[in-house]
Design a protein around this motif. Structure first.
Motif, PDB file in Angstrom:
ATOM      1  N   LEU A   1       0.824  -1.204   0.000  1.00 17.15           N
ATOM      2  CA  LEU A   1       0.000   0.000   0.000  1.00 17.15           C
ATOM      3  C   LEU A   1       0.862   1.259   0.000  1.00 17.15           C
ATOM      4  N   HIS A   2       2.007   1.194   0.675  1.00 16.96           N
ATOM      5  CA  HIS A   2       2.881   2.360   0.797  1.00 16.96           C
ATOM      6  C   HIS A   2       4.172   2.172   0.005  1.00 16.96           C
ATOM      7  N   SER A   3       4.105   1.430  -1.070  1.00 17.81           N
ATOM      8  CA  SER A   3       5.309   1.126  -1.848  1.00 17.81           C
ATOM      9  C   SER A   3       5.924   2.363  -2.499  1.00 17.81           C
TER      10      SER A   3
ATOM     11  N   PRO B   1       9.956   1.424  -2.712  1.00 21.25           N
ATOM     12  CA  PRO B   1       9.542   0.440  -3.728  1.00 21.25           C
ATOM     13  C   PRO B   1      10.067  -0.975  -3.469  1.00 21.25           C
ATOM     14  N   SER B   2      11.168  -1.099  -2.727  1.00 20.88           N
ATOM     15  CA  SER B   2      11.727  -2.430  -2.476  1.00 20.88           C
ATOM     16  C   SER B   2      11.040  -3.160  -1.322  1.00 20.88           C
ATOM     17  N   ALA B   3      10.251  -2.436  -0.527  1.00 19.99           N
ATOM     18  CA  ALA B   3       9.682  -3.008   0.690  1.00 19.99           C
ATOM     19  C   ALA B   3       8.759  -4.203   0.447  1.00 19.99           C
ATOM     20  N   PRO B   4       7.872  -4.193  -0.566  1.00 23.47           N
ATOM     21  CA  PRO B   4       7.014  -5.373  -0.757  1.00 23.47           C
ATOM     22  C   PRO B   4       7.810  -6.652  -1.039  1.00 23.47           C
ATOM     23  N   ALA B   5       8.857  -6.554  -1.862  1.00 23.91           N
ATOM     24  CA  ALA B   5       9.669  -7.738  -2.152  1.00 23.91           C
ATOM     25  C   ALA B   5      10.394  -8.227  -0.905  1.00 23.91           C
ATOM     26  N   ARG B   6      10.858  -7.303  -0.102  1.00 24.75           N
ATOM     27  CA  ARG B   6      11.512  -7.694   1.145  1.00 24.75           C
ATOM     28  C   ARG B   6      10.533  -8.398   2.077  1.00 24.75           C
ATOM     29  N   ALA B   7       9.309  -7.858   2.163  1.00 26.03           N
ATOM     30  CA  ALA B   7       8.297  -8.474   3.024  1.00 26.03           C
ATOM     31  C   ALA B   7       7.903  -9.851   2.508  1.00 26.03           C
TER      32      ALA B   7
ATOM     33  N   VAL C   1       9.254 -14.322  -5.649  1.00 25.75           N
ATOM     34  CA  VAL C   1       9.896 -13.023  -5.443  1.00 25.75           C
ATOM     35  C   VAL C   1      11.008 -12.833  -6.471  1.00 25.75           C
ATOM     36  N   PHE C   2      11.812 -13.864  -6.672  1.00 28.05           N
ATOM     37  CA  PHE C   2      12.921 -13.800  -7.627  1.00 28.05           C
ATOM     38  C   PHE C   2      12.411 -13.444  -9.021  1.00 28.05           C
ATOM     39  N   ALA C   3      11.305 -14.088  -9.417  1.00 22.61           N
ATOM     40  CA  ALA C   3      10.761 -13.841 -10.753  1.00 22.61           C
ATOM     41  C   ALA C   3      10.240 -12.419 -10.892  1.00 22.61           C
ATOM     42  N   GLU C   4       9.695 -11.879  -9.814  1.00 22.38           N
ATOM     43  CA  GLU C   4       9.159 -10.518  -9.868  1.00 22.38           C
ATOM     44  C   GLU C   4      10.262  -9.467 -10.015  1.00 22.38           C
ATOM     45  N   LEU C   5      11.479  -9.800  -9.556  1.00 23.27           N
ATOM     46  CA  LEU C   5      12.567  -8.823  -9.544  1.00 23.27           C
ATOM     47  C   LEU C   5      13.421  -8.948 -10.801  1.00 23.27           C
ATOM     48  N   ALA C   6      12.803  -8.779 -11.944  1.00 28.18           N
ATOM     49  CA  ALA C   6      13.536  -8.904 -13.206  1.00 28.18           C
ATOM     50  C   ALA C   6      13.326  -7.713 -14.126  1.00 28.18           C
ATOM     51  N   ASP C   7      12.557  -6.727 -13.691  1.00 29.26           N
ATOM     52  CA  ASP C   7      12.121  -5.675 -14.601  1.00 29.26           C
ATOM     53  C   ASP C   7      13.220  -4.699 -14.995  1.00 29.26           C
ATOM     54  N   ASP C   8      13.999  -4.244 -14.024  1.00 32.76           N
ATOM     55  CA  ASP C   8      14.971  -3.193 -14.329  1.00 32.76           C
ATOM     56  C   ASP C   8      16.221  -3.395 -13.487  1.00 32.76           C
TER      57      ASP C   8
ATOM     58  N   LEU D   1      18.265  -5.584  -6.226  1.00 36.08           N
ATOM     59  CA  LEU D   1      17.595  -6.073  -5.028  1.00 36.08           C
ATOM     60  C   LEU D   1      17.576  -7.598  -5.017  1.00 36.08           C
ATOM     61  N   ARG D   2      17.367  -8.205  -6.171  1.00 37.60           N
ATOM     62  CA  ARG D   2      17.379  -9.662  -6.270  1.00 37.60           C
ATOM     63  C   ARG D   2      18.742 -10.213  -5.832  1.00 37.60           C
TER      64      ARG D   2
END
Length: 406
Positions: free
Chosen positions: A261-263, A267-273, A297-304, A310-311
């Motif tokens: 909600l507060h990303s 912006p990295s907080a949701p992946a960390r959680a 999580v690993f798959a989500e962290l591929a965009d940029d 972060l990955r």
């Protein structure tokens, strides 16, 4: 009497201004000039207190305010024993002047606790924390002050547990959970379920659940004296242990929802959680569920580039669990790897430890080294992932450095 909080802030501002002025001076004589100013300031405060006592007596209602300023000056000089005594006297006078549970005591008590912490007098810290809690529970506080007080009490219960202040430290964990739970309820009541301020007590509750899960609770035959025994503490512990996994999951779900909600703030907080959700599963032995969570999580962290960095941070090397700030249960890790105890180990793709051995040739700190090795054998690790394929892989020749003097 009024204005103690304002005085503390003004005092802190004056000290900061003095520091800034010192920074602006030429390098030569900086320390001497700062010390001279601090000495002059303290002597002026002491003279003002003496004058007040002479004119209005030892119980002048203005004295606590001056004592707070003097204590802060002593604290800034590192003279914590003297500062603690001054704060304690100020608390007593504030209680006499404005009532048993007046808020005027709070900045004095909190400052005294800071100095007692600096002195390492944790028994005295605990006694003053108990008194602070009584004042906070009965004083007329704003919701923000209540939350702040509850969080501070929860933080202290965690520290008291890690310091093993009691014969049965586990009771501190139950108190820790309760303080953070009360802080959460207070924020919910006054700010609503979307408030970012909910994160602080939620992370505290997660810390408590990790510590509850990892603690060896008393058995029925254990006798600690002081009215505590295994037969009295075990049933209470069992109720917390029984719900430990589900409570941790619920807390993590709430954290994840709020971080999303507060990303925009981080912006990295949701992946960390989300990674913490995998950690919780692995910590409780659900390796299959944990690996599935990590893979998503690993798959989500591929965009940029930022996501890929972060990955690498989250999955580029093995991480001992719990990987949560505030509960360092892995011993005194050395700063920048420069320690007197070096332990070598391997971490399998499923996070299990093997081939644990001591690598340093020092004969010192054998007791600590043995305790660390026993703990590491039972510690699950978030495994390293191959950053190209996204699969967990084994890591050999991992070295962990500890500083026995920390």
């Amino acid at each position: 009497m009024k204005g103690l909080y304002l005085t503390a802030l003004l005092m802190a501002g004056a000290l900061a201004a003095s520091s800034a002025l010192a920074d602006a001076l030429p390098a030569t004589g900086n320390a001497d000039a700062a010390a001279t100013r601090a000495l002059e300031q303290r002597r002026a405060l002491q003279a003002a207190i003496t004058d007040l006592e002479s004119e209005y007596g030892a119980y002048s209602p203005v004295l606590p305010e001056r004592l707070l300023s003097l204590g802060l000056a002593l604290q800034a000089e590192g003279r914590h024993a003297e500062a603690a005594a001054v704060f304690k006297r100020g608390t007593h006078l504030a209680r006499v002047s404005t009532g048993l549970y007046s808020t005027d005591q709070l900045p004095l008590l909190e400052s005294e606790i800071i100095s007692l912490q600096a002195l390492g007098d944790y028994r005295a810290v605990d006694e003053r924390q108990r008194y602070l809690d009584r004042v906070q529970s009965k004083a007329e506080l704003t919701p923000e002050q209540r939350v702040r007080g509850l969080l501070q009490q929860g933080d202290w219960q965690r520290q008291a547990f890690l310091l093993s202040l009691d014969e049965e430290p586990g009771l501190r964990l139950l108190q820790m959970w309760e303080y953070y739970r009360l802080a959460l309820s207070e924020v919910l009541e006054h700010q609503g379920e979307a408030s970012r301020d909910l994160l602080r007590p939620l992370y505290g509750m997660l810390q408590a659940q990790y510590l509850i899960a990892g603690y060896r609770w008393a058995e029925a035959a254990d006798d600690f004296g002081n009215g505590f025994s295994g037969s009295s503490t075990r049933p209470l512990a069992n109720s917390y242990l029984r719900d430990n996994f589900s409570k941790g999951q619920a807390v993590l779900k709430a954290i994840y929802d709020l971080e999303r909600l507060h990303s925009d703030t981080d912006p990295s907080a949701p992946a960390r959680a989300r990674t913490l959700m995998g950690d919780w599963l692995l910590f409780h032995g659900d390796r299959e569920g944990a690996m599935a969570e990590y893979a998503e999580v690993f798959a989500e962290l591929a965009d940029d580039t930022a996501a890929q960095a972060l990955r690498a941070e989250l999955f580029g090397e093995p991480v001992p669990l719990p990987a949560l700030e505030g509960i360092d249960v892995h011993g005194p890790l050395a700063v920048e790897g420069d320690g007197d105890i070096l332990l070598g180990l391997a971490v399998a793709a499923d996070g299990k430890v093997s081939n644990l051995e001591r690598l340093d040739d020092s004969g010192e700190a054998n007791g600590l080294a043995n305790r660390l090795m026993r703990a590491l054998r039972k510690t699950p690790f978030r495994p390293r992932f191959d950053l190209a394929s996204g699969t967990p892989v084994a890591t050999d020749n991992l070295v962990m450095a500890y500083d026995s003097k920390r």
